[in-house]
Every structure is written in C-alpha cells, then in structure tokens.
Write an enzyme that holds these catalytic residues in place. Structure first.
Site, PDB file in Angstrom:
ATOM      1  CG  HIS A  27      32.276  32.393  22.893  1.00 22.20           C
ATOM      2  ND1 HIS A  27      31.709  33.638  22.732  1.00 22.20           N
ATOM      3  CD2 HIS A  27      33.609  32.543  22.692  1.00 22.20           C
ATOM      4  CE1 HIS A  27      32.665  34.509  22.442  1.00 22.20           C
ATOM      5  NE2 HIS A  27      33.819  33.871  22.409  1.00 22.20           N
ATOM      6  CG  HIS A 261      36.575  29.227  22.688  1.00 17.59           C
ATOM      7  ND1 HIS A 261      36.454  29.120  24.053  1.00 17.59           N
ATOM      8  CD2 HIS A 261      36.719  30.554  22.436  1.00 17.59           C
ATOM      9  CE1 HIS A 261      36.520  30.310  24.604  1.00 17.59           C
ATOM     10  NE2 HIS A 261      36.683  31.208  23.647  1.00 17.59           N
ATOM     11  CD  GLU A 408      47.645  47.554  44.692  1.00 21.31           C
ATOM     12  OE1 GLU A 408      48.288  48.326  45.428  1.00 21.31           O
ATOM     13  OE2 GLU A 408      48.121  46.459  44.279  1.00 21.31           O
ATOM     14  CG  HIS A 470      55.410  55.034  43.980  1.00 16.56           C
ATOM     15  ND1 HIS A 470      56.195  54.185  43.234  1.00 16.56           N
ATOM     16  CD2 HIS A 470      55.008  54.332  45.074  1.00 16.56           C
ATOM     17  CE1 HIS A 470      56.278  53.018  43.872  1.00 16.56           C
ATOM     18  NE2 HIS A 470      55.548  53.073  44.978  1.00 16.56           N
TER      19      HIS A 470
END
Length: 659
Positions: A27, A261, A408, A470
């Site tokens: 890149h 890129h 999280e 859950h």
C-alpha cells in the site's frame, strides 16, 4: 522545514514505494502522503532511543493504519533501529522482518501488531491509560519518571470502524492528555472517494467526545504539523490532529486516486515520482547527508534517555521502596496462590466460580500491586471489582478498577494496549457470550503473546431466563480453536484458584477464564493439576476403567455423580476433569496417554456447549452430550434437564457406548 528535512521525507517516501514495488504487493498511498507528518513527529517530538528501543519512558508510536507498514519500516531503517536495506528489499517475503502488517515482537521498534483497522487507535488508548496509572503511582514532586506520550497515526478506515468510536469516547471521558492522534485525512478508501460512505465531520465527532482538535490544511506543511503537535501537548485533553493529505503524493499518475491505495506504483511511475520529488535515481539508497542528519538526531535521543537514567538514579535514592517496586512491576515475579486452595476444600459447600473468582481477585489485588482490570459495565455481575483499590477516572488515575463502559470491542483492545505498554498485569471482563465482540482483539493478544486475562462469566445455558441471546454455545469452540489462547473452564473453587494462578504467571499466553453464574459444589481431588489441562479425579484410574467420562466446568460434578451410579452396577468409570484442552495439548504424550489411554476407547464427553472439537477425545466409539442448538429462555435447571444434562442421561449414554 529546511531542504535536509525535505530530502529525508522524500527518502522515506521513495524507500517505501521501492519496497512495495519489489514485493509487487502493498500500500504505497499512505507512506507517500503521510511521510511529512511521520518524519516531523519522529525527528522533532517523539522521545525515543533507537539504540535502546525498550527504554521504559519512551513515547509510543502506533501505526493504526497498519496497511501502511512500509512507512514504518522506512522510518525504522532511516532512524537506525536495525532494519537493513536488505530487510526493506524483503518486504512481505517469507521470514522477513518486514511483514505485510507490523508485528510486535517480530520487528524491533514495532510497538503493536496492527492490521485490523481501528485496533491500533483503541490499543493506543490503553497505552495512554497505562502511562497515566504508572505516573500516578510512581511519580513524586521533582521526579516525573513516567512522563511520555502515545501517538497514533490513523486513517479513514480506522475511524470508520466502530471500535475507534468506543475507544475515543472513553479516552475523552478519562481526559487522557498524553494521547495524540494524527489523522491521515485523504478522503480515499479502496472503493473510491469517502463521500460514498463516510461524510461526517470527523473533527466535530472527536471534539464532542472530549478531544482537543486541530486542522492542518496541507499535509506537506511540516511547520504547520509541528505547530499542531506543540499545541496538542499543552491542550490538557486527548488530542486529534486532522492532517489533510493527498494519497500517493508525488506520483503524478496516481496521487489522489484510489489506485494509489493498495497496489504498487509500477517502475515507470516510481521513476516519475523521483522526478516530481527531485530525488536521486539510485534504488534503495540513503544519502550520507541524510544519514549524518539522523545520526545527530539519535545522539540527542540518547541524551534524553541518559538524562532520564540520571533522574531515576536520584529517584532510587530518594524513594528506594518505590524503586524496588518499579523493578518488580517491570520484571517477571511469580505469584503463588496455593494457600487459597484450603478455602474451597469443604465438599459440603458450593459457590459459583464467578464468586470464587471475585474472592481470588481481591486476594490477588492485595498481593500484586500492579494488578489492574475491570469490566464492560458488568462488575456486579461478573464479580470483578477490587474492594478498596479505587477507581481509575479523570482526577484519580491511581485507581486500579477500570470502568470501560458498555464497550466490549474497545475494552479488549485497550487491555492489549495496557499489557503491551508494560508494567501492569491486566484483566478485563464481560459475559462469555459477548466475547464475540472481543474476538478480534483477543486474537491479536494471542498473536502478540500478551498475557491478558479475560474473565468471562455466565458460561452456558446455566444463564437461564436471559435466553439464547445470552447463553453461549459456540464460544468455547471459538476460543479453543485460537492459536496461543489458553481457555480454562474450572469445575469448582480449587480449580478457579489454579486457573488464576496460571493466568497471573503466564508469560506468552492470554488466558480466558470461563466461569459459572450458578453455584457449583466443591469437589474432592481438584486443584493444581488443572495446569495440566486434564486429570483424573476420583478413585478409578483411566487405565483400569471400563469407560472414561470427561467434562469441564459445571458438568464435572455431573459426571462424578454419574460415575457413582455406574459403580453401583459394577461399571468402573474414570472421571476426567478437562478444564483446558489447550493446556492438555501442551503436555507430553506419556501424560496424555495416562489420562486418555489409547486402548480405552469407550468415552463420553459432557459439556453444556457445542460438541465441536470433542470428538477428538471421544473418537468413533465414544459419545458427546452437548448443545448443538441455541438455548432458550427458561429456568436453568429446566434447560439442563431438557437437553440431557442429567445423571440419568449420562448413565444411559455411557451404557449405550459400552454396548
């Protein structure tokens, strides 16, 4: 900026483009566009010593946009970190020190493994948190022995990933003023102009999150970049510097285009880039003038460390106890928890392993001063709060309880940053099912060999009424399949002690502690053998057994009771607790054959989770009692019974296997 600065910047640009071209992979866009800001930072502001890359009080530099690795490797070569021209020429090749994305522990000077976008900036927040905590603990008036910045170079991709929002939100809330983010703002991604999918006012976003923000209109204006960095260092807030760059700058055919890129420029375009930048024609070449310039800068860098060493020597005389702590915190002391086994020896008692873990965490907190951690807003449920150890927040960075908020994704990456920074033993926590959010960061911890501990509670359908969203099913298999991750699901209090002891003393493995919500009885025969991954509890040795019953966690008590029922019918069942197949696989073949003899093929494995992976241990003649569907919302006892996790069913299946 003088001509020598410009010559050095262009040297970094061309070296990067050449390395990518030789590999025919990479890149070049970011290195060409971002070289001025990277060089300005490294030459004028980054406190580092290439001749001692692990100096504790160095500034940290994280290339969050890790696809631009050629830029970092060119910097490391030019600034004399030991990367040679041959290393640059071997970019992305097998066994080279210059892999496609930077790898911590593989290449000297690389502070963090970056690749998945957003991970770098999130881990940089963790580094900045570690610096503030260590400073709060160790620094005394006149002795700022911990005083360094964390810099992260990010791109559009890093800021589109949600993890960057989570991490920046926490950084702003905490007021981490030693964090400086440099944004390579070139408005181009792989698919084209960012107007297609990313139109927000990024600086306004960071300002809303509590950052001081700055704009540099021209990414080639090194003086403007320098002024922004200087202003950031005194802002009193975390900092975000947007630097408007042109991707692929210097390549007339590609600059400003998506094609710059992620593909080599081509030899003809590199030749045109040299002309555009008025740069020499020799390949992989650094002029003597540039080398002399860098040598002078590195002498200044070495002097900064020498001054710090003098300061620390005076500090050690003034505060000898703290100096001893510094050595311990930055060393590898062994933590012994054997005295805690006695607390969980009474087999008439029971306790959830998350509650046992809470008791152990608080024992550890009293013994290990650099033990820090927290949860994603779940400490009352995951039982991870350290009593009397204070909270880490703006105004008191000495607190050892970290509050990540409901984040999280960022939490796990921040834990990586704190661990890789050094000086701390770090844990983080959430419900086991939400480890899905943490997977990418956990994988990077395993790749970097960072001993982060994960406290993952509510480990099965035992969650009960919260239902299938859950109740973890496949997560154990997910973590067990991850190289270098040690996953432990303890069966009782003593196994939980052993699990924590292993985690605290781990040097190269992150450890996932998978713990129950529901109470589990204390079992006889459990304990430190957990560290072998699997072992026999009870009176029947595997070699003497008619059948071997294997389980983890809450199901170990189940198979132990089933073995007693089978014994009433004259069937000898060995009971194997296998809290960690990862640790079991590390044992020698002789031990593995002792626990699971090859000629004892009648086996039943029981686990309230996916069966995936268990057939390795049960074989064609065995059986697995497991969960291969999602759970449901109902009382835990009812769900366990409905899905066959009963003594009666284990006995029934064992007899069928024996037939």
């Amino acid at each position: 900026m003088n001509l020598l600065d410009q010559k050095t910047i262009n040297t970094i640009r061309i070296l990067s483009a050449e390395a990518i071209q030789k590999a025919n992979s990479g890149h070049p866009g970011l290195p060409l566009g971002s070289a001025p800001m990277a060089y300005t930072l490294w030459s004028k502001y980054l406190k580092h010593n290439p001749h001692n890359p692990n100096w504790a009080n160095r500034d940290r530099f994280v290339l969050s946009a890790g696809h631009g690795s050629a830029l970092l490797y060119s910097l490391l070569h030019v600034f004399e970190y030991g990367l040679t021209i041959e290393d640059l020429q071997n970019f992305r090749q097998e066994g080279s020190l210059t892999p496609g994305h930077p790898e911590f522990g593989h290449t000297v000077g690389v502070e963090l493994t970056t690749g998945p976008l957003g991970q770098g900036i999130a881990s940089a927040v963790g580094m900045a948190m570690a610096e503030r905590h260590l400073a709060a603990h160790f620094n005394k008036e006149g002795y700022d022995i911990v005083d360094h910045y964390t810099y992260a170079l990010v791109g559009d991709g890093c800021l589109m990933e949600g993890i960057s929002y989570e991490a920046a939100s926490l950084a702003g809330t905490l007021g981490l003023d030693k964090l400086i983010v440099l944004y390579d703002s070139n408005n181009i991604t792989i698919e084209g102009d960012t107007q297609i999918a990313f139109k927000e006012d990024v600086r306004a976003r960071f300002e809303a999150q509590g950052f001081a923000t700055f704009l540099v209109e021209d990414g080639n204006d090194a003086d403007a970049i320098a002024k922004a960095i200087e202003a950031a260092k005194v802002s009193g807030k975390p900092n975000f510097i947007e630097v408007k760059t042109k991707i692929g700058y210097g390549c007339p055919a590609k600059q400003g285009k998506a094609s710059a890129h992620g593909e080599p420029l081509g030899y003809d375009n590199i030749a045109e880039t040299r002309k555009f930048l008025e740069h020499h024609d020799q390949e992989f070449f650094v002029e003597d003038e540039v080398k002399a310039h860098i040598k002078a800068l590195n002498e200044e860098n070495a002097a900064k460390e020498a001054a710090w060493n003098t300061l620390f020597a005076a500090y050690a005389e003034a505060y000898p106890e703290l100096a001893k702590e510094w050595a311990v915190w930055n060393g590898s002391e062994t933590v012994n928890l054997e005295d805690l086994y006695a607390n969980y020896a009474d087999t008439s008692k029971s306790l959830a392993t998350r509650q046992t873990s809470y008791e152990i965490i608080n024992q550890i907190a009293n013994r290990v001063e650099n033990f820090v951690g927290g949860s994603a807003d779940l400490a009352p449920s995951t039982k991870t709060y350290m009593e009397g150890k204070g909270d880490f927040y703006q105004g008191d960075y000495a607190g050892r309880n970290l509050h990540f908020g409901i984040r999280e994704h960022a939490m796990a990456a921040i834990a990586n940053g704190m661990a890789v920074h050094g000086g701390l033993k770090v844990f983080c926590s959430t419900f086991f099912v939400f480890s899905d959010y943490m997977k990418n960061s956990m994988r990077l911890a395993a790749l970097m060999k960072l001993p982060v501990s994960y406290v993952l509670t509510h480990d099965s359908i035992g969650v009960g009424e919260d239902g299938p969203t859950h109740q973890p099913i496949e997560q154990l298999a997910m973590l067990r399949s991850m190289p270098n991750m040690v996953t432990i699901r303890p069966a009782d209090g003593k196994e939980t002690v052993a699990a924590w002891e292993y985690a605290l003393n781990s040097k190269e493995h992150p450890v996932s502690l998978v713990l129950t919500r529901q109470n589990l009885p204390y079992l006889a025969g459990t304990g430190c053998d957990l560290k072998k991954g699997a072992y026999v509890i009870g009176d029947v040795a595997s070699k003497d057994a008619d059948i071997i019953l294997i389980a983890t966690g809450s199901e170990v008590n189940l198979i132990e009771t089933a073995a007693k029922e089978l014994a009433k019918e004259g069937i000898k069942a060995a009971v194997v607790s296998m809290p960690s197949s990862d640790l079991f696989e590390m044992q020698d073949t002789a031990y593995q054959n002792e626990i699971l003899p090859k000629d004892k093929t009648k086996r039943v494995a029981v686990e309230a989770a996916s069966s995936f992976g268990w057939h390795k241990y049960t074989g064609f003649e065995g059986a697995v009692i497991s969960m291969d569907t999602f759970g449901e919302s109902a009382p835990a006892d009812l769900i366990f019974k409905k899905h066959g996790f009963t003594v009666e069913n284990v006995v029934k299946v064992a007899k069928e296997v024996l037939k």
